[in-house]
Scaffold this motif. Structure first.
Motif, PDB file in Angstrom:
ATOM      1  N   UNK A 298       0.714  -1.100   0.028  1.00 21.96           N
ATOM      2  CA  UNK A 298       0.107   0.056  -0.030  1.00 21.96           C
ATOM      3  C   UNK A 298       0.838   0.978  -0.001  1.00 21.96           C
ATOM      4  N   UNK A 299       0.610   2.254  -0.592  1.00 16.98           N
ATOM      5  CA  UNK A 299       1.149   3.580  -0.622  1.00 16.98           C
ATOM      6  C   UNK A 299       0.773   4.366   0.407  1.00 16.98           C
ATOM      7  N   UNK A 300      -0.362   4.217   0.879  1.00 13.29           N
ATOM      8  CA  UNK A 300      -0.852   4.898   2.231  1.00 13.29           C
ATOM      9  C   UNK A 300      -0.788   4.268   3.338  1.00 13.29           C
ATOM     10  N   UNK A 301      -1.894   4.065   3.909  1.00 11.76           N
ATOM     11  CA  UNK A 301      -2.032   3.293   5.351  1.00 11.76           C
ATOM     12  C   UNK A 301      -1.462   1.946   4.972  1.00 11.76           C
ATOM     13  N   UNK A 302      -0.542   1.264   5.671  1.00 12.89           N
ATOM     14  CA  UNK A 302      -0.182  -0.010   5.781  1.00 12.89           C
ATOM     15  C   UNK A 302      -1.161  -0.864   6.629  1.00 12.89           C
ATOM     16  N   UNK A 303      -2.201  -1.312   5.750  1.00 12.59           N
ATOM     17  CA  UNK A 303      -3.378  -2.238   6.401  1.00 12.59           C
ATOM     18  C   UNK A 303      -2.862  -3.630   6.936  1.00 12.59           C
ATOM     19  N   UNK A 304      -1.589  -3.955   6.536  1.00 13.97           N
ATOM     20  CA  UNK A 304      -1.150  -5.217   6.877  1.00 13.97           C
ATOM     21  C   UNK A 304      -0.572  -5.171   8.145  1.00 13.97           C
ATOM     22  N   UNK A 305       0.046  -4.125   8.591  1.00 10.89           N
ATOM     23  CA  UNK A 305       0.547  -3.719   9.985  1.00 10.89           C
ATOM     24  C   UNK A 305      -0.579  -3.609  11.046  1.00 10.89           C
ATOM     25  N   UNK A 306      -1.826  -2.741  10.485  1.00  5.17           N
ATOM     26  CA  UNK A 306      -2.886  -2.196  11.097  1.00  5.17           C
ATOM     27  C   UNK A 306      -3.554  -3.680  11.366  1.00  5.17           C
ATOM     28  N   UNK A 307      -3.824  -4.559  10.414  1.00  5.35           N
ATOM     29  CA  UNK A 307      -4.550  -5.837  10.748  1.00  5.35           C
ATOM     30  C   UNK A 307      -3.742  -6.460  11.737  1.00  5.35           C
ATOM     31  N   UNK A 308      -2.702  -6.749  11.802  1.00  3.87           N
ATOM     32  CA  UNK A 308      -1.736  -7.729  12.609  1.00  3.87           C
ATOM     33  C   UNK A 308      -1.985  -6.930  14.181  1.00  3.87           C
ATOM     34  N   UNK A 309      -1.790  -5.542  14.285  1.00  2.00           N
ATOM     35  CA  UNK A 309      -1.886  -5.009  15.614  1.00  2.00           C
ATOM     36  C   UNK A 309      -3.290  -4.926  16.163  1.00  2.00           C
ATOM     37  N   UNK A 310      -4.173  -4.855  15.203  1.00  2.00           N
ATOM     38  CA  UNK A 310      -5.737  -4.993  15.697  1.00  2.00           C
ATOM     39  C   UNK A 310      -6.205  -6.472  16.184  1.00  2.00           C
ATOM     40  N   UNK A 311      -5.643  -7.421  15.647  1.00  2.00           N
ATOM     41  CA  UNK A 311      -6.171  -8.846  15.907  1.00  2.00           C
ATOM     42  C   UNK A 311      -5.096  -9.167  17.260  1.00  2.00           C
ATOM     43  N   UNK A 312      -4.034  -8.603  17.165  1.00  4.17           N
ATOM     44  CA  UNK A 312      -3.163  -9.036  18.479  1.00  4.17           C
ATOM     45  C   UNK A 312      -3.724  -8.359  19.685  1.00  4.17           C
ATOM     46  N   UNK A 313      -3.979  -7.198  19.564  1.00  4.65           N
ATOM     47  CA  UNK A 313      -4.763  -6.579  20.552  1.00  4.65           C
ATOM     48  C   UNK A 313      -6.225  -6.961  21.210  1.00  4.65           C
ATOM     49  N   UNK A 314      -6.841  -7.384  20.111  1.00  4.65           N
ATOM     50  CA  UNK A 314      -8.150  -7.999  20.312  1.00  4.65           C
ATOM     51  C   UNK A 314      -8.021  -9.453  21.144  1.00  4.65           C
ATOM     52  N   UNK A 315      -7.114 -10.091  20.330  1.00  5.22           N
ATOM     53  CA  UNK A 315      -6.996 -11.473  21.197  1.00  5.22           C
ATOM     54  C   UNK A 315      -6.197 -11.408  22.894  1.00  5.22           C
ATOM     55  N   UNK A 316      -5.416 -10.418  22.890  1.00  4.61           N
ATOM     56  CA  UNK A 316      -4.701 -10.268  24.137  1.00  4.61           C
ATOM     57  C   UNK A 316      -6.004  -9.764  25.074  1.00  4.61           C
ATOM     58  N   UNK A 317      -6.706  -8.800  24.608  1.00  2.34           N
ATOM     59  CA  UNK A 317      -7.929  -8.161  25.471  1.00  2.34           C
ATOM     60  C   UNK A 317      -8.995  -9.257  25.959  1.00  2.34           C
ATOM     61  N   UNK A 318      -9.395 -10.429  24.850  1.00  6.73           N
ATOM     62  CA  UNK A 318     -10.202 -11.113  25.229  1.00  6.73           C
ATOM     63  C   UNK A 318      -9.734 -12.252  25.833  1.00  6.73           C
ATOM     64  N   UNK A 319      -8.537 -12.493  26.003  1.00  4.06           N
ATOM     65  CA  UNK A 319      -7.764 -13.515  26.848  1.00  4.06           C
ATOM     66  C   UNK A 319      -7.796 -13.128  28.114  1.00  4.06           C
ATOM     67  N   UNK A 320      -7.294 -11.580  28.569  1.00  2.60           N
ATOM     68  CA  UNK A 320      -7.100 -11.192  29.716  1.00  2.60           C
ATOM     69  C   UNK A 320      -8.520 -11.318  30.462  1.00  2.60           C
ATOM     70  N   UNK A 321      -9.659 -10.956  29.607  1.00  2.47           N
ATOM     71  CA  UNK A 321     -10.997 -10.833  30.194  1.00  2.47           C
ATOM     72  C   UNK A 321     -11.527 -12.369  30.595  1.00  2.47           C
ATOM     73  N   UNK A 322     -11.313 -13.174  29.416  1.00  2.84           N
ATOM     74  CA  UNK A 322     -11.769 -14.621  29.827  1.00  2.84           C
ATOM     75  C   UNK A 322     -11.230 -15.423  30.552  1.00  2.84           C
ATOM     76  N   UNK A 323      -9.835 -15.260  30.573  1.00  2.00           N
ATOM     77  CA  UNK A 323      -8.874 -16.185  31.295  1.00  2.00           C
ATOM     78  C   UNK A 323      -8.549 -15.367  32.693  1.00  2.00           C
ATOM     79  N   UNK A 324      -9.027 -14.327  32.958  1.00  2.00           N
ATOM     80  CA  UNK A 324      -8.371 -13.508  33.977  1.00  2.00           C
ATOM     81  C   UNK A 324      -9.330 -13.844  35.409  1.00  2.00           C
ATOM     82  N   UNK A 325     -10.188 -14.667  35.317  1.00  2.00           N
ATOM     83  CA  UNK A 325     -11.021 -14.930  36.514  1.00  2.00           C
ATOM     84  C   UNK A 325     -12.434 -14.194  36.610  1.00  2.00           C
TER      85      UNK A 325
END
Length: 427
Positions: A298-325
């Protein structure tokens, strides 16, 4: 009248031609004789060299090293028959980064006493190791990009590219930065968001400083020692034509093996299960990251990096909520769960790529795309920081009051404060 010169007779012309042909034949015979003599001399020199033990040993070593190199290359590609050689390099660098970030960097911080030395600058609750890893990773990223853009570019494999995608991606952690920002929100509203914003700005500055460091400090060496072929002012080095790729490959796995052995023999304060799960999640993060990011440029926003960041943060947040007690299941302290959040989510996210993409877009003159690229990634981080801080607040309240009755799903989801009975009603 002028007298005419007498013309040559046919007999004399034939005699001249015959003598010329004879001279040519004599020259050909001499050339053949000299050629045969030269071949005989070469044969005698070869016999003398074969009889020389030093030359024979040298030839044997050369043939042996050449055979070993062909065997090593064949074995290496045989091992990677189901994957590319670049993927093998990505995993190799990822394993090294996992061990360095979790074992050597914390040990170095403790040995040098950096926590006490920086106590005047960083609050006690700030994770010094996470902060240094992200900033140093952005610095190294800037060096690698500037080196490849202006001085040296490697191919077969593109070692700087796989180093950035394998080592620095695992070494830094945008998801870990987001999680730590949510933890700091407990100290006061806006504290975690301020930390995240400052870290992003510091990452951009570190990336620029890495470029300047390579330009100002390493410029002399790279300008005078640049082997390879020139291509647009940049030296291109084909590593497949050298022994350096095999040498580096062996050194990387020697480092991994020695580190794992030291952990197994309790030379570090690090558990063997954490090492095992960390290496497993490096493979998962590398493979899934390539699928999530895709191959589009992409010449503009690097959507590949954005998708990786979004998926990682969402998985991290869901894991902490569901597995945090909060829902009755507390996985905190289990190595597989902890390393999934730290290594998988941290490796899947790309703090280094977020900063470097923003800088590169700005340098190319796409300033609006650069700002937009930075804002969309910060936006994801801000949303996750807010949601996780609310989760931490609810967990603090749950731990402070008596546990609600089992089966009350609304209380488990929204917290006991919304469904606590009034003291007046209890009277």
């Amino acid at each position: 009248m002028m007298s005419r010169s007498p013309s040559k007779s046919p007999a004399s012309a034939r005699s001249v031609t015959a003598s010329s042909n004879k001279q040519i034949d004599d020259l050909k015979k001499k050339v053949m004789e000299l050629t045969e003599e030269n071949l005989q001399l070469k044969a005698e020199v070869k016999k003398a060299n074969d009889a020389n033990p030093v030359v024979a040993m040298r030839r044997m070593i050369t043939l042996q090293s050449s055979a070993e190199r062909r065997t090593l290359g064949t074995a290496k590609y045989r091992v990677t028959s189901v994957m590319s050689i670049d993927m093998l390099w990505l995993l190799s660098f990822g394993f090294s980064a996992e061990l360095i970030a979790n074992i050597y960097v914390p040990a170095l911080i403790g040995h040098l006493g950096l926590a006490d030395a920086l106590d005047w600058f960083l609050p006690a609750r700030v994770d010094l190791c996470l902060t240094l890893l992200n900033l140093s990773g952005a610095f190294i990223e800037g060096m690698a990009i500037h080196c490849e853009r202006k001085y040296v570019r490697f191919q077969n494999p593109p070692i700087l590219v796989v180093f950035r995608g394998g080592f620095i991606a695992i070494y830094t952690s945008l998801a870990g930065l987001t999680q730590h920002g949510a933890d700091l929100e407990l100290l006061g509203a806006g504290t975690g968001a301020l930390y995240v914003a400052l870290m992003v700005v510091a990452g951009l500055v570190s990336n620029i400083l890495g470029m300047l460091f390579l330009e100002l400090v390493a410029r002399t060496y790279l300008a005078t020692h640049r082997p390879g072929s020139a291509k647009g002012g940049v030296r291109v080095i084909d590593l497949a034509a050298t022994v350096y790729d095999d040498l580096l490959f062996n050194l990387v796995y020697m480092f991994i093996g020695v580190t794992v052995f030291l952990v197994y023999t309790n030379q570090f304060e690090y558990d063997s299960q954490d090492v095992l799960w960390g290496l497993v999640y490096v493979v998962c993060a590398t493979c899934i990251g390539g699928i999530v990011a895709g191959s589009a440029q992409h010449d503009g926003v690097q959507w590949g990096t954005f998708k990786c960041n979004s998926v990682a943060c969402i998985v991290m947040a869901c894991s902490l909520v569901l597995g945090g007690g909060r829902f009755g299941t507390n996985l905190t302290g289990i190595p597989a769960f902890e390393k999934m959040i730290a290594t998988f989510c941290g490796g899947l996210s790309a703090f280094n790529a977020t900063t470097s993409d923003t800088i590169q877009l700005w340098r190319l003159g796409r300033k609006s795309s650069s700002v937009y690229n930075l804002l969309v990634n910060i936006g994801v981080m801000a949303i996750i920081v807010v949601l996780l801080s609310q989760h931490h607040s609810h967990m603090a309240i749950i731990n402070a009051v008596p546990a609600p009755k089992k089966g009350n799903l609304l209380v488990k989801i929204f917290g006991p404060t919304l469904f606590r009975r009034s003291p007046a009603l209890e009277l």
